[in-house]
Scaffold this motif. Structure first.
Motif, PDB file in Angstrom:
ATOM      1  N   LEU A 103      48.014  33.261  36.057  1.00 53.00           N
ATOM      2  CA  LEU A 103      48.488  34.614  35.737  1.00 53.00           C
ATOM      3  C   LEU A 103      49.105  35.269  36.980  1.00 53.00           C
ATOM      4  CD1 LEU A 103      48.571  36.663  33.395  1.00 53.00           C
ATOM      5  CD2 LEU A 103      46.387  37.572  34.214  1.00 53.00           C
ATOM      6  N   LEU A 104      48.450  35.049  38.126  1.00 51.75           N
ATOM      7  CA  LEU A 104      48.958  35.590  39.385  1.00 51.75           C
ATOM      8  C   LEU A 104      50.335  35.014  39.690  1.00 51.75           C
ATOM      9  CD1 LEU A 104      47.803  37.337  41.804  1.00 51.75           C
ATOM     10  CD2 LEU A 104      47.288  35.152  42.903  1.00 51.75           C
ATOM     11  N   GLU A 105      50.427  33.713  39.535  1.00 52.33           N
ATOM     12  CA  GLU A 105      51.685  33.031  39.823  1.00 52.33           C
ATOM     13  C   GLU A 105      52.776  33.494  38.849  1.00 52.33           C
ATOM     14  OE1 GLU A 105      53.060  29.043  41.810  1.00 52.33           O
ATOM     15  OE2 GLU A 105      51.111  29.948  41.918  1.00 52.33           O
ATOM     16  N   ALA A 106      52.401  33.680  37.588  1.00 51.86           N
ATOM     17  CA  ALA A 106      53.372  34.138  36.592  1.00 51.86           C
ATOM     18  C   ALA A 106      53.885  35.528  36.960  1.00 51.86           C
ATOM     19  CB  ALA A 106      52.727  34.168  35.205  1.00 51.86           C
ATOM     20  N   ALA A 107      52.968  36.395  37.399  1.00 56.42           N
ATOM     21  CA  ALA A 107      53.375  37.739  37.815  1.00 56.42           C
ATOM     22  C   ALA A 107      54.343  37.657  38.990  1.00 56.42           C
ATOM     23  CB  ALA A 107      52.142  38.563  38.191  1.00 56.42           C
ATOM     24  N   ALA A 108      54.052  36.729  39.908  1.00 57.33           N
ATOM     25  CA  ALA A 108      54.919  36.562  41.071  1.00 57.33           C
ATOM     26  C   ALA A 108      56.310  36.096  40.640  1.00 57.33           C
ATOM     27  CB  ALA A 108      54.301  35.561  42.047  1.00 57.33           C
ATOM     28  N   HIS A 109      56.349  35.123  39.738  1.00 59.91           N
ATOM     29  CA  HIS A 109      57.649  34.625  39.262  1.00 59.91           C
ATOM     30  C   HIS A 109      58.431  35.721  38.570  1.00 59.91           C
ATOM     31  CE1 HIS A 109      57.111  30.614  40.525  1.00 59.91           C
ATOM     32  NE2 HIS A 109      56.103  30.343  39.705  1.00 59.91           N
ATOM     33  N   ALA A 110      57.708  36.611  37.891  1.00 60.89           N
ATOM     34  CA  ALA A 110      58.381  37.699  37.171  1.00 60.89           C
ATOM     35  C   ALA A 110      58.829  38.814  38.111  1.00 60.89           C
ATOM     36  CB  ALA A 110      57.456  38.251  36.091  1.00 60.89           C
ATOM     37  N   GLY A 111      58.510  38.668  39.401  1.00 61.32           N
ATOM     38  CA  GLY A 111      59.017  39.646  40.369  1.00 61.32           C
ATOM     39  C   GLY A 111      58.038  40.745  40.733  1.00 61.32           C
ATOM     40  N   TYR A 112      56.798  40.636  40.230  1.00 62.29           N
ATOM     41  CA  TYR A 112      55.804  41.663  40.541  1.00 62.29           C
ATOM     42  C   TYR A 112      55.026  41.301  41.805  1.00 62.29           C
ATOM     43  CZ  TYR A 112      56.721  43.332  35.832  1.00 62.29           C
ATOM     44  OH  TYR A 112      57.334  43.804  34.712  1.00 62.29           O
ATOM     45  N   TYR A 113      54.406  42.319  42.369  1.00 62.47           N
ATOM     46  CA  TYR A 113      53.394  42.102  43.408  1.00 62.47           C
ATOM     47  C   TYR A 113      52.050  41.957  42.704  1.00 62.47           C
ATOM     48  CZ  TYR A 113      57.038  43.812  46.528  1.00 62.47           C
ATOM     49  OH  TYR A 113      58.200  43.966  47.213  1.00 62.47           O
ATOM     50  N   ALA A 114      51.106  41.311  43.364  1.00 61.53           N
ATOM     51  CA  ALA A 114      49.813  41.117  42.712  1.00 61.53           C
ATOM     52  C   ALA A 114      48.735  40.761  43.719  1.00 61.53           C
ATOM     53  CB  ALA A 114      49.917  40.005  41.658  1.00 61.53           C
ATOM     54  N   LEU A 115      47.491  41.000  43.303  1.00 60.67           N
ATOM     55  CA  LEU A 115      46.315  40.589  44.072  1.00 60.67           C
ATOM     56  C   LEU A 115      45.347  39.924  43.114  1.00 60.67           C
ATOM     57  CD1 LEU A 115      45.248  43.782  46.096  1.00 60.67           C
ATOM     58  CD2 LEU A 115      46.550  41.846  46.968  1.00 60.67           C
ATOM     59  N   SER A 172      58.076  33.009  32.786  1.00 60.44           N
ATOM     60  CA  SER A 172      57.298  33.101  34.026  1.00 60.44           C
ATOM     61  C   SER A 172      55.957  32.424  33.860  1.00 60.44           C
ATOM     62  CB  SER A 172      57.070  34.563  34.422  1.00 60.44           C
ATOM     63  OG  SER A 172      58.292  35.216  34.601  1.00 60.44           O
ATOM     64  N   VAL A 173      55.353  32.639  32.683  1.00 62.03           N
ATOM     65  CA  VAL A 173      54.055  32.022  32.415  1.00 62.03           C
ATOM     66  C   VAL A 173      54.217  30.510  32.344  1.00 62.03           C
ATOM     67  CG1 VAL A 173      52.077  31.952  30.859  1.00 62.03           C
ATOM     68  CG2 VAL A 173      53.322  34.098  31.179  1.00 62.03           C
ATOM     69  N   ARG A 216      59.249  36.493  48.622  1.00 57.41           N
ATOM     70  CA  ARG A 216      57.809  36.767  48.497  1.00 57.41           C
ATOM     71  C   ARG A 216      56.993  35.518  48.830  1.00 57.41           C
ATOM     72  NH1 ARG A 216      58.172  40.725  44.183  1.00 57.41           N
ATOM     73  NH2 ARG A 216      59.671  42.203  45.046  1.00 57.41           N
ATOM     74  N   TRP A 217      55.782  35.790  49.250  1.00 55.40           N
ATOM     75  CA  TRP A 217      54.814  34.713  49.479  1.00 55.40           C
ATOM     76  C   TRP A 217      53.592  34.945  48.614  1.00 55.40           C
ATOM     77  CZ3 TRP A 217      54.450  34.143  55.564  1.00 55.40           C
ATOM     78  CH2 TRP A 217      55.583  33.444  56.024  1.00 55.40           C
ATOM     79  N   LEU A 218      52.929  33.847  48.282  1.00 54.77           N
ATOM     80  CA  LEU A 218      51.626  33.907  47.596  1.00 54.77           C
ATOM     81  C   LEU A 218      50.621  33.212  48.501  1.00 54.77           C
ATOM     82  CD1 LEU A 218      49.725  34.341  45.205  1.00 54.77           C
ATOM     83  CD2 LEU A 218      50.685  32.309  44.131  1.00 54.77           C
ATOM     84  N   LEU A 219      49.661  33.973  49.021  1.00 50.24           N
ATOM     85  CA  LEU A 219      48.696  33.390  49.965  1.00 50.24           C
ATOM     86  C   LEU A 219      47.467  34.271  50.083  1.00 50.24           C
ATOM     87  CD1 LEU A 219      50.157  33.897  53.595  1.00 50.24           C
ATOM     88  CD2 LEU A 219      50.375  35.476  51.714  1.00 50.24           C
ATOM     89  N   VAL A 224      50.332  38.398  46.302  1.00 49.57           N
ATOM     90  CA  VAL A 224      51.788  38.232  46.280  1.00 49.57           C
ATOM     91  C   VAL A 224      52.354  39.346  47.151  1.00 49.57           C
ATOM     92  CG1 VAL A 224      53.871  38.151  44.861  1.00 49.57           C
ATOM     93  CG2 VAL A 224      51.679  37.320  43.942  1.00 49.57           C
ATOM     94  N   ILE A 225      52.998  38.964  48.237  1.00 49.71           N
ATOM     95  CA  ILE A 225      53.448  39.954  49.222  1.00 49.71           C
ATOM     96  C   ILE A 225      54.887  39.694  49.624  1.00 49.71           C
ATOM     97  CG2 ILE A 225      51.133  40.315  50.175  1.00 49.71           C
ATOM     98  CD1 ILE A 225      51.955  38.442  52.502  1.00 49.71           C
ATOM     99  N   ASP A 226      55.523  40.724  50.187  1.00 52.59           N
ATOM    100  CA  ASP A 226      56.791  40.485  50.872  1.00 52.59           C
ATOM    101  C   ASP A 226      56.500  39.640  52.101  1.00 52.59           C
ATOM    102  OD1 ASP A 226      58.566  41.985  49.230  1.00 52.59           O
ATOM    103  OD2 ASP A 226      57.760  43.843  50.102  1.00 52.59           O
ATOM    104  N   VAL A 227      57.417  38.780  52.470  1.00 51.17           N
ATOM    105  CA  VAL A 227      57.215  37.964  53.668  1.00 51.17           C
ATOM    106  C   VAL A 227      56.955  38.895  54.851  1.00 51.17           C
ATOM    107  CG1 VAL A 227      58.316  36.356  55.266  1.00 51.17           C
ATOM    108  CG2 VAL A 227      58.563  36.035  52.797  1.00 51.17           C
TER     109      VAL A 227
END
Lengths: 273, 586
Positions: free
Chosen positions: B37-49, B162-163, B211-214, B386-389
């Motif tokens: 779900l986090l990754e899907a949100a990231a692909h869709a252009g959202y930020y997430a935790l 995205s999902v 964006r990065w996911l980490l 999911v953050i800006d670099v």
């Protein structure tokens, strides 16, 4: 800078803090002789120690030295050797530093089998704190801290080192610096973790140890790679048989898995979406 | 399925931030679904935790994946959750305090697995009944967690592609699992289509920056490597283990080495050994390990050996609560060392900042030949974001460690210099050999018990830290007004969001998030606080360690109050918002 060095080139101008007659003088002599014999350069050798009388050795050489906190010399030496495999690393210390406060590191240094040499000057007493029982002290040795003795059986460093995985185990006597130098050369040249128990009398708190020179049996053993045979020797001998008791064939520690020299930025691919 | 407590009809509101909790017993796969779900949100252009929680079992205990998806960058979780979706309810009530719900929330669960516990149901949230297990059974190899993923994604309006992309990426190595997973996701989506209550995200902002996911642990590990760390000694401890596990293969790729030590006493001394050998070195730990390392931190101070210790703080004292965050190692980090032992303590203030601040810590330790403690915490360490670099600090210090040249005439390792920094000889360099010592020493390094040598070396070690220019990085200072909030670490994100909400109500305050906690920066803080009328110190511990530190070390120009709360009771933005309203009007 390529002329041959003698053992005096490895001795610093710092006056040792040791008592006159201390066995540890013989270890400085033997160590510096061994380094000269191996034609090493002081800048390529690091002598690492913890705390105690014998742990003062690094500054008495002209090598790089690290005099750290009590009991952690093997950890410092391990980090140094793994980070800088090009250096010759020699870890030094006493029986309290190595077997009591540093006992866990001793076990794991044997297991890890990093290519370095550990010289323990065993005088069966804490000298720097003025005479307390160490792990190798006899159970009935009387001291202020443990009147009538500790009642504990002595730690058996050699057989413990053997079972924990040390790749080279020897016993030497500081009263014979040439013999000790020869053992140090063999230990440094042997791959993996080499451990030398050096009988090093404390003339101040254990004056009876002056008699060790009568008890030691030079060249009593020849090296064996047979671990069972080595174990029998260590369990049965009087503690004064000198020589190399075990020389094993384990491969020294090396980082495992694939290694590369990629640009740091390539790691960012792990985060990129 | 049925839906109770139907929301009023009307236009669907659009949410700028939505929070979802996926829960279930061990093996139900809620973490997998949460990551997707986090990754899907990231692909869709959202930020997430995403934060996670689990029961006390080593494996197989109940688990919760808590996710916040947002149109704007976020550094904290929200006040409550919009959606609680459960595979089952076994022991899930344990998460009651961590997953607050409200009347506007939705609880979705499988009626065949029982009813939601009162701890959730009493919130007045609407309930949706979705027979996940039966529906999953209808799909060969279908799994309820994938149904839950499709269900949650649909409720918040994440686009299908995205999902699918997130599922495909996650199952890249198990292609056989892909078709049933995608089928289950589709079934979950269909199930959600029947639910009236929705939490549709506003359209995602255009992706202006990559964006990065980490996690914060990964960010800190990468920051360390960027700073030059090539040797790490590691002893596992929650919640720092993942930092070390990330660094192990990463170091191998860039020519570095990680060694697993027998304990923390060994790991810090191995790091000291590596650094003495000229290789920038690090270890990471948490409170119990830091306590074991304290003696050797003093050794690094006295021998002037640079090292970095990342402390991923958890609830203490003793073993405490290993999986929960707390800012209670501040005292030991600042004051734990015996003797007068100046050293560096820095605190990152976001997941992204874990990268920058750890990199900075390496550079400071190396250039000042001193140990640096990085005070991260469990929230940063184990939150996937999911953050800006991250934008890097412009440090520009040149060659990091001042080293001695071969045969340098009159070399003295601990020479007293105007900057306090003296050249360090690296083993292998001829003509400048020396013995580093934890005993007090003279300029050559020879042990000395003379008071004059002690004073000269104390002055040297203090001077090098006090004379260093830490630039603008000592703190992040923002906002205006005659009220000031002082905070550090992971409280920063919560305070920022709380302050932002309070500003809508007319509260104006300066926010100082201190990154450099030691050495102290009295002139800089005085400038940042010039003209303030009142000061509020916010931190996550029981005794107000930061508050006390500030009161002891700084001449604060206005009355100070303390807002603090122990770990495992995290502040949320609403708490801060309410407190700021009260405080600013009192």
């Amino acid at each position: 800078m390529s002329e041959a060095l003698t053992h005096t080139d490895f001795k610093s101008d710092i006056k040792p803090v040791w008592c006159p007659g201390c066995g540890d003088f013989g270890v400085v002599n033997a160590l510096t002789k061994a380094l000269a014999k191996m034609e090493l350069r002081p800048e390529n050798v690091a002598v690492v120690s913890g705390i105690g009388c014998s742990s003062r050795i690094p500054a008495y050489t002209t090598c790089y030295g690290f005099h750290g906190v009590h009991g952690r010399a093997l950890a410092v030496g391990t980090g140094l050797k793994i980070a800088r495999p090009d250096l010759t690393v020699i870890v030094t210390g006493g029986d309290g530093d190595g077997y009591s406060i540093g006992g866990n590191h001793f076990l794991h240094a044997c297991r890890r089998n990093v290519d370095m040499t550990y010289i323990v000057m065993d005088n069966r007493v804490y000298g720097m704190t003025k005479g307390q029982a160490s792990p190798t002290t006899e159970p009935d040795w009387d001291s202020k801290l443990s009147p009538d003795g500790t009642g504990l059986r002595e730690f058996q460093p050699l057989v413990i080192a053997l079972s924990a995985g040390a790749n080279f185990i020897a016993r030497a006597f500081t009263g014979d610096p040439n013999g000790l130098a020869d053992v140090i050369v063999q230990a440094v040249r042997h791959p993996g973790f080499s451990f030398i128990e050096v009988l090093s009398p404390c003339v101040t708190f254990r004056p009876e140890q002056r008699d060790w020179k009568k008890l030691v049996k030079p060249d009593a053993v020849k090296p064996t790679a047979d671990i069972a045979r080595a174990a029998r020797r260590m369990l049965r001998d009087t503690g004064f048989d000198l020589g190399v008791l075990y020389a094993g064939t384990r491969s020294p520690y090396a980082p495992r898995g694939p290694r590369a020299q990629r640009d740091v930025r390539e790691l960012e691919a792990r985060f990129a979406l | 399925m049925s839906e109770e407590d139907r929301p009023r009809a009307g236009t669907t509101p659009r949410y700028s931030s939505v929070s979802i909790a996926l829960v279930g017993s061990g093996g139900a796969g809620v973490m997998t679904a949460g990551n997707m779900l986090l990754e899907a949100a990231a692909h869709a252009g959202y930020y997430a935790l995403m934060t996670r929680s689990s029961g006390p079992q080593i494996r197989g205990g109940e688990a919760a994946a808590m996710i916040r998806i947002s149109c704007v960058p976020i550094d904290c979780m929200d006040d409550h959750f919009h959606v609680l979706a459960a595979v089952d309810w076994d022991n899930v009530h344990r998460f009651g305090a961590e997953i607050p719900l409200g009347p506007d929330s939705l609880i979705a669960g499988d009626p065949d697995q029982g009813e939601p516990h009162a701890v959730f149901a009493s919130s007045g949230a609407a309930q949706a009944r979705v027979p996940l297990k039966k529906m999953a059974k209808a799909i060969p190899e279908g799994r309820p967690n994938m149904l839950l993923l499709g269900f949650a994604a649909m409720l918040v309006g994440l686009p299908d592609d995205s999902v699918s992309r997130a599922v495909e990426k996650s199952l890249a190595k198990r292609p056989a699992a892909l078709p049933p997973s995608l089928a289950a996701v589709a079934a979950g989506r269909d199930a959600a289509a029947a639910v009236e209550r929705r939490y549709m995200l506003a359209p995602s902002p255009a992706r202006g920056t990559p964006r990065w996911l980490l996690t914060g642990n990964e960010a800190a590990g990468y920051g360390a490597i960027k700073g030059g760390v090539r040797f790490v000694a590691a002893y596992p401890i929650t919640p720092a283990t993942e930092l070390l596990e990330w660094m192990s293969p990463a170091l191998a790729e860039v020519g570095g080495t990680l060694v697993q030590a027998e304990d923390e006493l060994a790991s810090i001394n191995m790091a000291i050994g590596g650094s003495y050998g000229g290789v920038p070195s690090l270890t990471a730990t948490s409170g119990p390990g830091l306590a074991l390392m304290v003696e050797s931190l003093g050794l690094a101070v006295a021998s002037e050996t640079p090292i970095v210790v990342v402390d991923v703080m958890r609830v203490g004292p003793s073993t405490g609560i290993p999986t929960k965050s707390e800012q209670s190692d501040l005292n030991i980090a600042l004051y734990g060392l015996h003797g007068d032992a100046p050293h560096l303590v820095v605190a990152p203030n976001s997941v992204a900042d874990c990268l920058r601040t750890t990199q900075w810590a390496v550079e400071l330790a190396e250039s000042l030949q001193a140990p640096a403690i990085v005070l991260s915490d469990q929230f940063f360490g184990q939150t996937r974001a999911v953050i800006d670099v991250p934008v890097e600090f412009d440090i520009g210090t040149g060659p990091a460690r001042l080293v001695a040249a071969a045969n340098a005439p009159g070399f003295k390792r601990y020479a007293v210099t105007p900057s306090g920094v003296s050249p360090m000889a690296i083993p292998g360099t001829a003509g400048v050999t020396y013995t580093a010592d934890g005993l007090e020493h003279g300029e050559r390094g020879t042990p000395s018990s003379q008071g004059t040598d002690h004073l000269a070396q104390l002055d040297k070690r203090r001077a090098k830290l006090e004379l260093a220019d830490y630039g603008a990085h000592w703190a992040d200072v923002e906002g205006e007004g005659d009220l000031a909030i002082l905070t550090f670490g992971s409280c920063t994100g919560v305070v920022k969001e709380g302050l932002s909400r309070a500003s809508v109500d007319g509260v104006r305050a300066r926010l100082v998030s201190m990154r450099l906690l030691s050495p102290t920066q009295p002139a800089r803080l005085a400038a940042a606080l010039a003209g303030v009328r009142r000061i509020l110190v916010i931190e996550q511990n029981h005794t107000g360690q930061f508050f006390r530190h500030l009161r002891a070390e700084y001449d604060l120009p206005a009355p100070v109050t303390s807002l603090r709360r122990p770990g495992a009771m995290q502040f949320n933005p609403g708490d801060i918002h309410r407190h700021l309203l009260e405080w600013s009007r009192s």
